[in-house]
Design a protein around this motif. Structure first.
Motif, PDB file in Angstrom:
ATOM      1  N   GLY A 363       0.959  -0.440   0.108  1.00 59.91           N
ATOM      2  CA  GLY A 363       0.043  -0.318  -0.106  1.00 59.91           C
ATOM      3  C   GLY A 363       0.935   0.984  -0.262  1.00 59.91           C
ATOM      4  O   GLY A 363       1.725   1.420   0.787  1.00 59.91           O
ATOM      5  N   ASN A 364       0.589   2.286  -0.961  1.00 57.02           N
ATOM      6  CA  ASN A 364       1.097   3.887  -0.337  1.00 57.02           C
ATOM      7  C   ASN A 364       0.743   4.434   0.626  1.00 57.02           C
ATOM      8  O   ASN A 364      -0.598   4.700  -0.007  1.00 57.02           O
ATOM      9  CB  ASN A 364       0.994   4.166  -1.739  1.00 57.02           C
ATOM     10  CG  ASN A 364       2.262   5.031  -2.302  1.00 57.02           C
ATOM     11  OD1 ASN A 364       2.107   5.609  -1.297  1.00 57.02           O
ATOM     12  ND2 ASN A 364       2.347   5.487  -3.873  1.00 57.02           N
ATOM     13  N   PHE A 365       0.933   4.476   0.954  1.00 56.48           N
ATOM     14  CA  PHE A 365       1.267   4.785   2.371  1.00 56.48           C
ATOM     15  C   PHE A 365       1.296   7.391   2.488  1.00 56.48           C
ATOM     16  O   PHE A 365       0.754   7.746   3.523  1.00 56.48           O
ATOM     17  CB  PHE A 365       1.080   5.156   3.843  1.00 56.48           C
ATOM     18  CG  PHE A 365       0.370   3.438   4.279  1.00 56.48           C
ATOM     19  CD1 PHE A 365      -0.622   2.818   2.986  1.00 56.48           C
ATOM     20  CD2 PHE A 365       1.133   3.073   4.997  1.00 56.48           C
ATOM     21  CE1 PHE A 365      -1.402   1.986   3.643  1.00 56.48           C
ATOM     22  CE2 PHE A 365       1.554   1.289   4.984  1.00 56.48           C
ATOM     23  CZ  PHE A 365      -0.845   0.767   4.720  1.00 56.48           C
ATOM     24  N   ASN A 366       2.114   7.396   1.083  1.00 53.36           N
ATOM     25  CA  ASN A 366       2.452   8.041   1.512  1.00 53.36           C
ATOM     26  C   ASN A 366       1.667   9.590   1.380  1.00 53.36           C
ATOM     27  O   ASN A 366       0.586   9.740   0.409  1.00 53.36           O
ATOM     28  CB  ASN A 366       3.349   8.320   0.166  1.00 53.36           C
ATOM     29  CG  ASN A 366       4.309   9.581  -0.218  1.00 53.36           C
ATOM     30  OD1 ASN A 366       3.702  11.051   0.154  1.00 53.36           O
ATOM     31  ND2 ASN A 366       4.861   8.918  -0.918  1.00 53.36           N
ATOM     32  N   GLY A 367       1.532  10.624   1.976  1.00 49.64           N
ATOM     33  CA  GLY A 367       1.243  11.778   2.211  1.00 49.64           C
ATOM     34  C   GLY A 367      -0.601  11.714   2.542  1.00 49.64           C
ATOM     35  O   GLY A 367      -1.674  12.386   2.985  1.00 49.64           O
ATOM     36  N   ALA A 368      -0.177   9.874   3.442  1.00 50.96           N
ATOM     37  CA  ALA A 368      -1.916   9.800   3.849  1.00 50.96           C
ATOM     38  C   ALA A 368      -1.639  10.162   5.518  1.00 50.96           C
ATOM     39  O   ALA A 368      -2.661   9.194   5.962  1.00 50.96           O
ATOM     40  CB  ALA A 368      -1.957   8.864   3.705  1.00 50.96           C
ATOM     41  N   HIS A 369      -1.016  10.965   6.005  1.00 54.62           N
ATOM     42  CA  HIS A 369      -0.697  11.767   6.972  1.00 54.62           C
ATOM     43  C   HIS A 369      -2.426  11.149   8.162  1.00 54.62           C
ATOM     44  O   HIS A 369      -3.004  11.088   8.864  1.00 54.62           O
ATOM     45  CB  HIS A 369      -0.184  12.295   7.821  1.00 54.62           C
ATOM     46  CG  HIS A 369       0.249  12.175   9.285  1.00 54.62           C
ATOM     47  ND1 HIS A 369       0.262  11.820  10.586  1.00 54.62           N
ATOM     48  CD2 HIS A 369      -0.165  13.538  10.262  1.00 54.62           C
ATOM     49  CE1 HIS A 369      -0.009  12.275  10.987  1.00 54.62           C
ATOM     50  NE2 HIS A 369       0.347  13.547  11.349  1.00 54.62           N
ATOM     51  N   THR A 370      -3.053  12.476   7.245  1.00 51.65           N
ATOM     52  CA  THR A 370      -4.663  12.441   8.922  1.00 51.65           C
ATOM     53  C   THR A 370      -5.357  11.717   7.806  1.00 51.65           C
ATOM     54  O   THR A 370      -6.213  11.737   9.077  1.00 51.65           O
ATOM     55  CB  THR A 370      -5.118  14.035   7.866  1.00 51.65           C
ATOM     56  OG1 THR A 370      -5.483  13.896   6.124  1.00 51.65           O
ATOM     57  CG2 THR A 370      -4.195  15.184   7.781  1.00 51.65           C
TER      58      THR A 370
END
Length: 899
Positions: A363-370
């Protein structure tokens, strides 16, 4: 508890120390087994891709510390090459090359866990996976590797101020180098007659003639306009050099003798990023370039016809930068191999269309902090499989359900950090404050609290940017995620702890109940840490197929979805000059499959306490045996992994390895899934003994699997693919429907599905779903009619009908129906029992615990049926003790059975 007040939005940039660190002393790699993700594809950034002259293989190298060899025709994985590895950076692979004959693979690995001061080059036998040689202790890193056309010379572009190295690698001679070049070298390319071209950090392009004892510089040129040359490629005829730049979308074509500009392919419309990687087609008619040039959320490859003079055509590729290009010959369909950092790779054919793509398994969690959201106790997590939190899914630890869609009841982090680490440069300039000038170039972090706003915290040992940050409701402190660490600060900005972590942090959240820190990483995992000290408690890897998943503790206790068990395994180093072993988790299932431990670890906040509590419930003693003391054997093919056969008899050469106190006790062979009798002395007298087996193979394309067994379990199979070339090849071909691999058949499926939930005997516990599982499984297989299977025929035996006699009759039916071209499948759900004398026994509805020989279905009954099936045989056992099907296990009491 202090009332929560929102932090101000200014957060960022954690400090970096640029102190030089001396190279670590040379020592052997870690001896203890290391738990690794194994998803069938790279699970970290793909750095390089290469192929042989015939275009048979695509070879990829990655930060996940593996080299993978792929079949270009089908995209299938042939083998995984595993050099020795360690913690941190040690073992990350930055470059790869293949000899033109496809026999040898070279790869470059970092040799230190923390500093980036040393590296090794490993040379593997591509066909066997054995490590041939190591070129040790090279300074700095290696940006690229390349073999000369005859395979004699290996060139390496070194980082730092270390220039170029060229080895006559088989002769064990000292490396050749240009002593005048004290710069980082980026690209290397071989031309005809052992000419070698390079690009360097001083902006110069150099041309050499490689002789037996020295490098002769033939020419050099400065790149125009302050551009930084990076990628370089000789045209097939050797007359031109294509050059790509690290800081421009310009591509130049130079005269390969004088290094003067011949022409410049059109860069129209390419206004951002770079086209730093270049490659010619095998015939030289098409020029390709790719890098960090993107449009929207897609990176593109630009191709020019007429050897770069034609109109540019742009092809969207993966969602991450293009790392390498490698030309394919016409015999392999032409075009180029494309490697993307995503990680992904594919084949762009000669017409500019994608013929094959191998997508990322993570999975690409890049930029998904919120978008990293939690339930109140942190036991349920929501995340997005795609960048910026798109394609939301949630996973509940209690139910073990991975479900699509968002849940509004789950809460996001209480404060946000940088949107993604890719913005380092801009955000560092805007949001960091440089400390007084010194050699360390320390940067600081400003943590703003309600009580003490805008006070800087110097953290020289952390990386330059925070990628995720969240406030804690209990004391006003914060947890900060960075590139290589997670840290906790109290309200006075005092650091309470710092932990090294497995990769870049893309998101951090703390549940309302406190006690835990949940972190999303760039390796596709979500991990639960203890809030008090940062100790990791549990890891979760959801595969990008959005179906399979695995959970595990630091020691390796795990639970998994169907098909998810082998997404992790144990890497075992065997010394610095020997390839490593790998054991999928399923090979140690009896010891490490512990859903009960997984259930308790977040409540106890301690893995050891969870194991103790779970063992107490089970009534079993504590286990102290190490992983290394319970490993199954390893079986290796000495014969090639792919052969052509024209006779019904085939001789297979192999060797086995096993621990001295657990010798190999048996070898099993399957041909197309069918067990083959092996009548020979199987005692292994030495770990390097080469042995032979003579097998009967059918007149068709086939697959042979070889297993070795010891008292701990059964090995991962060594697999040989057979391409039938005999007189019956045409007839065999007429009976098969092959896909792109040339080996897949669309057979008829015969399924026997048996399920018992309610038993006649009062001492046998009732189950909830055994009969339903059998029905559901049968329906799932029937849905494959006309898809995976030509037709599907099912015999369903459940509940009161599932007597011993009826099951025996059904096994006879399965044995009679399946032909050599079909698949026979058995599904058993219900109670299983492990008898000390009889081994595994399935319990029919009328089973009597005191009369198991007359009322049970033994594994001998099941094996005799499966072994006599002339086609492929597959069995699914969804019962207690099904892990003991290869032989009797430990003593067990009947009242322990719980289904």
């Amino acid at each position: 508890m202090r009332q929560w007040t929102q932090w101000s939005p200014l957060l960022v940039a954690l400090a970096v120390s640029c102190l030089w660190r001396p190279a670590a002393s040379v020592a052997g790699p870690a001896a203890e087994p290391m738990l690794r993700i194994e998803a069938g594809m790279h699970s970290a950034k793909l750095n390089a891709i290469a192929t042989d002259r015939a275009g048979r293989y695509a070879v990829t190298a990655s930060d996940d510390k593996t080299v993978r060899v792929w079949d270009v025709a089908s995209g299938g994985l042939i083998r995984v090459l595993r050099p020795p590895i360690g913690d941190g950076n040690e073992g990350k692979l930055s470059a790869v090359a293949v000899t033109s004959d496809g026999d040898t693979v070279a790869t470059a690995a970092w040799a230190d866990s923390d500093s980036l001061q040393r590296c090794h080059v490993y040379l593997f036998d591509l066909k066997t996976g054995q490590l041939k040689r190591r070129l040790p202790d090279l300074p700095g890193g290696i940006h690229s590797l390349a073999f000369s056309a005859d395979g004699r010379w290996l060139a390496a572009a070194l980082g730092g101020r270390n220039g170029l190295r060229v080895w006559d690698w088989r002769a064990n001679n000292a490396a050749l180098a240009d002593s005048k070049v004290k710069q980082k070298t980026y690209g290397v390319s071989w031309g005809v007659n052992n000419r070698l071209a390079t690009t360097s950090a001083d902006g110069r392009i150099r041309l050499y003639q490689v002789r037996a004892d020295r490098l002769i510089e033939l020419a050099q040129a400065q790149a125009p306009g302050g551009r930084q040359p990076q990628g370089i490629a000789f045209s097939p005829n050797g007359n031109e050099l294509a050059v790509g730049y690290a800081n421009s979308t310009r591509v130049d074509v130079l005269d390969s003798k004088r290094l003067t500009l011949k022409y410049q392919p059109s860069s129209a419309g390419a206004k951002n990023g770079n086209l730093s990687n270049v490659s010619w087609s095998a015939d030289g008619r098409v020029l390709y370039a790719g890098g960090r040039w993107s449009h929207g959320d897609r990176f593109l490859i630009r191709r020019w016809s007429r050897s770069g003079r034609g109109k540019p055509i742009d092809v969207p590729t993966a969602g991450e930068p293009v790392m390498r290009l490698a030309a394919l010959p016409a015999s392999a369909g032409g075009g180029v191999l494309v490697g993307s950092s995503e990680p992904a790779w594919g084949v762009l054919d000669a017409a500019g269309s994608w013929r094959l793509k191998q997508a990322s398994p993570i999975g690409n969690f890049n930029g998904a902090h919120t978008e990293l959201k939690l339930s109140g106790n942190g036991h349920e997590v929501q995340f997005g499989f795609e960048r910026l939190g798109k394609a939301p899914y949630r996973f509940a630890l209690a139910s073990r359900q991975l479900q699509a869609g968002a849940d509004g009841a789950l809460t996001p982090p209480r404060a946000t950090g940088q949107p993604h680490a890719g913005a380092d440069d801009d955000m560092t300039r805007r949001r960091t404050e440089r400390a007084p000038t010194n050699k360390r170039r320390t940067r600081v972090v400003r943590l703003n609290s309600v009580r003490k706003p805008n006070k800087p915290v110097e953290k020289p040992q952390l990386r330059p940017s925070a990628t995720g940050i969240t406030a804690l409701a209990d004391d006003g402190g914060v947890v900060v995620g960075a590139r290589k660490s997670v840290s906790r600060f109290d309200v006075d900005r005092k650091e309470l702890w710092q932990r090294p972590v497995p990769g870049v942090v893309w998101g951090v959240n703390v549940p309302a109940a406190g006690k835990l820190v949940v972190v999303a990483y760039d390796d596709g995992t979500i991990r639960w840490h203890r809030l008090s000290d940062g100790q990791e408690l549990l890891a979760f890897f959801p595969h990008a197929d959005r179906k399979r998943w695995v959970l595990w503790t630091p020691t390796g206790y795990y639970d998994a979805s169907p098909g998810g068990e082998d997404l992790i395994g144990w890497h075992l180093n065997r010394g610095v000059d020997t390839e490593a072993d790998f054991f999928p988790a399923s090979r140690l299932r009896n010891r490490f499959w512990r859903p009960d431990v997984i259930d308790l670890v977040l409540d106890t906040l301690d893995e050891r306490r969870a194991v103790t509590a779970a063992n107490a419930v089970r009534g079993v003693p504590e286990e102290v045996t190490s992983v290394a003391q319970t490993l199954p054997p390893v079986v290796e093919l000495v014969s090639p992994a792919a052969v052509a056969a024209s006779q019904p008899q085939l001789t297979l050469r192999y060797r086995t390895r096993s621990a001295a106190d657990a010798p190999v006790t048996a070898v099993h062979v399957r041909v197309n899934g069918l067990v083959q009798p092996v009548a020979r002395n199987l005692e292994v007298r030495a770990t390097d003994d080469v042995r032979e087996l003579t097998l009967s193979v059918p007149p068709q394309d086939s697959q042979v699997q070889l297993f070795a067994e010891n008292r701990h379990g059964v090995s991962t199979p060594a697999t040989m693919t057979i391409k039938w070339a005999g007189a019956a090849a045409a007839r065999a071909a007429a009976l098969t429907t092959a896909d792109a691999t040339g080996l897949h058949i669309q057979p008829k499926l015969y399924l026997l599905a048996i399920g018992v939930a309610t038993y006649e005997h009062q001492d046998i516990n009732k189950l909830s779903f055994a009969a339903k599982d059998a029905r559901d499984f049968a329906q799932a297989m029937q849905d494959q009619q006309g898809k995976l299977y030509k037709t599907v025929e099912v015999k369903l035996v459940t509940e009161a009908d599932a007597t011993r006699d009826n099951i025996a009759d059904a096994l006879d039916w399965l044995q009679r129906q399946v032909t050599q071209h079909d698949v026979g499948m058995l599904f058993l759900s219900g109670h299983g029992y492990n008898d000390p004398s009889m081994g595994y026994t399935y319990l029919p509805v009328n089973a009597d615990p005191d009369k198991l020989k007359r009322t049970g279905i033994t594994m001998a009954d099941i094996k005799s049926t499966l072994n006599s099936i002339p086609g492929k045989a597959v069995a699914f056992l969804d019962t207690c003790h099904s892990g003991n099907v290869f032989g009797p296990g430990q003593k067990s009491a009947f009242n322990d059975i719980s289904g």
